[in-house]
Design a protein around this motif. Structure first.
Motif, PDB file in Angstrom:
ATOM      1  N   ASP A   1      -3.334   5.848  -0.732  1.00 33.31           N
ATOM      2  CA  ASP A   1      -4.648   5.252  -0.987  1.00 33.31           C
ATOM      3  C   ASP A   1      -4.626   4.160  -2.054  1.00 33.31           C
TER       4      ASP A   1
ATOM      5  N   ASN B   1       0.838  -1.188   0.000  1.00 27.57           N
ATOM      6  CA  ASN B   1       0.000   0.000   0.000  1.00 27.57           C
ATOM      7  C   ASN B   1       0.877   1.243   0.000  1.00 27.57           C
TER       8      ASN B   1
ATOM      9  N   ARG C   1      -8.114   2.847  -3.147  1.00 30.67           N
ATOM     10  CA  ARG C   1      -9.016   2.555  -2.032  1.00 30.67           C
ATOM     11  C   ARG C   1     -10.107   3.610  -1.845  1.00 30.67           C
TER      12      ARG C   1
END
Length: 158
Positions: A102, A99, A127
């Motif tokens: 986002d 990650n 996300r």
């Protein structure tokens, strides 16, 4: 009388035939294609034993052209973190994920059993918008449409 069939009569002795194009696109010279069942739908059979280490994945990824690229929209609030487990059930293995802000990035691989093709995918998910883009690469393009379909189906369940 010359019976040695050396005549150059352009096939006149054979008569005139009619070729019928069957529903599968093939030429039916004997009229038998109407009785053939439709071909079975193509299926994707992935190897449970597929293995690939990170350096080999990177080498393949860097050397292969994109075979398919696509985007989908997932449901808001989808359980992105379960994607690896969902695909593992179908023998699609996660090479790496991470990650950044986002964005979630996943790198997957699988091996098509019939063709032996190595299938690689990069799945990038935002996300906040749940927009997903994917790039699929393969050593043989034949199973790519079915592999992309599998990825899209799993993403739709998130």
């Amino acid at each position: 009388d010359d019976d040695d069939d050396d005549d150059d009569d352009d096939g006149a002795a054979c008569g005139v035939g009619v070729a019928v194009v069957g529903s599968g696109g093939g030429v039916d010279l004997l009229g038998l294609m109407d009785e053939l069942p439709p071909p079975p739908p193509a299926t994707l059979v992935l190897s449970a034993a597929a293995a690939l280490d990170a350096p080999a994945f990177q080498q393949q990824w860097g050397g292969l052209p994109a075979a398919d690229t696509w985007s989908v929209q997932c449901r808001p609030g989808g359980a992105v973190d379960t994607l690896s487990q969902l695909l593992a059930a179908d023998h699609v293995k996660c090479m790496a994920f991470g990650n950044v802000n986002d964005t979630a990035k996943f790198y997957f691989f699988a091996q098509d059993t019939p063709s032996g093709a190595l299938l690689l995918a990069e799945v990038v998910l935002n996300r906040s918008t749940m927009a997903v883009s994917a790039t699929v690469k393969a050593t043989n393009a034949q199973p790519v449409p079915l592999f992309s379909q599998l990825l899209r189906e799993k993403l739709s369940t998130l």
